[in-house]
Design a protein around this motif. Sequence first.
Motif, short mmCIF file in Angstrom:
data_model
loop_
_atom_site.label_atom_id
_atom_site.label_comp_id
_atom_site.label_asym_id
_atom_site.label_seq_id
_atom_site.Cartn_x
_atom_site.Cartn_y
_atom_site.Cartn_z
N ARG A 106 0.82 -1.21 0.00
CA ARG A 106 0.00 0.00 0.00
C ARG A 106 0.85 1.27 0.00
O ARG A 106 0.56 2.23 -0.71
N LEU B 234 2.30 1.87 -3.42
CA LEU B 234 1.27 2.32 -4.34
C LEU B 234 0.91 3.78 -4.10
O LEU B 234 0.77 4.57 -5.05
N SER B 235 0.81 4.18 -2.84
CA SER B 235 0.50 5.57 -2.52
C SER B 235 1.59 6.51 -2.99
O SER B 235 1.34 7.58 -3.55
N ARG C 220 3.76 5.90 -5.46
CA ARG C 220 3.74 5.92 -6.92
C ARG C 220 2.59 6.80 -7.44
O ARG C 220 2.75 7.54 -8.41
N THR C 221 1.45 6.73 -6.76
CA THR C 221 0.30 7.54 -7.18
C THR C 221 0.58 9.03 -7.01
O THR C 221 0.26 9.85 -7.88
N SER C 222 1.19 9.39 -5.89
CA SER C 222 1.51 10.79 -5.64
C SER C 222 2.48 11.33 -6.69
O SER C 222 2.34 12.46 -7.18
N ALA D 279 2.82 10.22 -9.74
CA ALA D 279 2.12 10.32 -11.01
C ALA D 279 1.29 11.60 -11.08
O ALA D 279 1.27 12.29 -12.10
N ARG D 280 0.62 11.94 -9.98
CA ARG D 280 -0.21 13.13 -9.96
C ARG D 280 0.61 14.41 -10.04
O ARG D 280 0.12 15.44 -10.52
#
Length: 530
Positions: A3, A6-7, A9-11, A13-14
Amino acid sequence: MDRDSLSSRTSKARSNALTVEDFADTTLSLTNPGGIGTEHSITRLMKGQGCVIGAGALEYPAEFHGASEQTLADLAIGKTVTLTSTYDHRVIQGAASGEFLGRVHELLIGQHRFYEEIFAALRIPYEPIHWAPDIRVDPTSAVDKTARVQQLIDAFRTRGHLMADVDPLEYVQRSHPDLDVESHGLTFWDLDREFVTGDFGRDRRPMKLRDIVGVLRDAYCRTVGIEYMHIQDPEQRAWIQNRVERPYSKPTHDQQLRILGKLNEAEAFETFLQTKYIGQTRFSLEGGESTIPLLDAIMHAAAESGLDDVAIAMAHRGRLSVLTNIAGKTYGQVFHEFEGTDLSDTFDGSGDVKYHLGTEGIFTGADGETIPVYVGANPSHLDAVDGVLEGIVRARQDRRPAGTFPTLPIIIHGDAAMAGQGVVGETMQMSQLRGYRTGGTIRININNQVGFTTLPGEARSSVYPTDGGGTRVRLPPEVPSRGRHRPRLLPPARAQRSRRSVDDTAAHVRSHRDQAQRPDPIHGGADRAG
């Protein structure tokens, strides 16, 4: 991938901060060629990848690109998006890929409570409109659908308050069969179709159903609920509709600063008393501080309307804050009363007498407008003062020309007292009699949602403690900016109709306390806010 990864990597990407290393060792990729207008794309698998999901552009089918909005709506043509799945057959079977795309399709059309969960995550208090097959209506009977839209409008006016988000203690995604478009023979496909609605929304032109529903939700289902369709006079109902059925408008910068200032005054005052005078009786306004900006807005509207003065009656809860922040009593006078050092001519004792006393002062608004304020003394915890205040106001008005009502009476209740004390209903029933009328009273109910130790379900049979009032406006304390618009409806409503109006502010008790403001472990279990 865990988790945290993933968090992270998401940050990245944004924030457009992904690097080549972040794409290493990926087994499934998402690509969005639709962002540049590509309808669909079959991408190439990179080494080590098992699948690539591509999303094309969200657009109307090519053969309808030249069609007008009206034609698209009449034919129920919606936008489509093409999803592609490129997979390595060695690790993913074709059936599994097809099942995955089928699952996405089901979610996009609202199955498996997909949109309900999104609405809940965003705390949107009502349910989404569900996808459903179109209902074909013969052009010769198209008026039938217009009638259905009128029924939907009437349903929102009557039941919309049941979907309003007015409880600060609990988020509930509310629904009611009467407010579902499908209950009126309408579907998802009708949202972009136009219907004749008369003068609804102050616009006599045809309106799209989605715009109609938007105005209705803004008026009746956001954080303010209005109940008035029980009024028998159609002119009175139309008067209210013309003022509330409009899209939501954000308060101006100056209004927001005024609201924040009044909230800060109430909060700082109550916090200081609790810190300085520990254990002393003060009947705090904690949990209902938005009553102060609410009263501030009413006073401002009363001053603008040219009224002579305002008279207020209330129980103990919040009295000190009203005296200081609305009626102009100085903090110094209140502190002297707590310390027993008040030597003024009006000081008659010590103890809890400060919660019985009233005052007279001058309210000053944000623009410098002023209006005299009278707060009546009340030796009772509850509503014994109601009839006394109405008598005081009537006596003042009897000294004015007949038929004028230049004094505005405001009575502030608690939820248990408003539902349970007979004097409340008596004064309401007598309010239109020639010998007792005062031109309409604004009643504010600070709904604590607990009557000392009694929960609402065990205290009354009605849905609201204010059932039985005139025009009833309900709002939560956590959204004071919404509360500022509705009070401006109340004094003009009184002037136009000479009728009572009830504002029901759903508040809460932050921590259950006895009269000395001490946390009470015996009764704490009955406190929903504990």
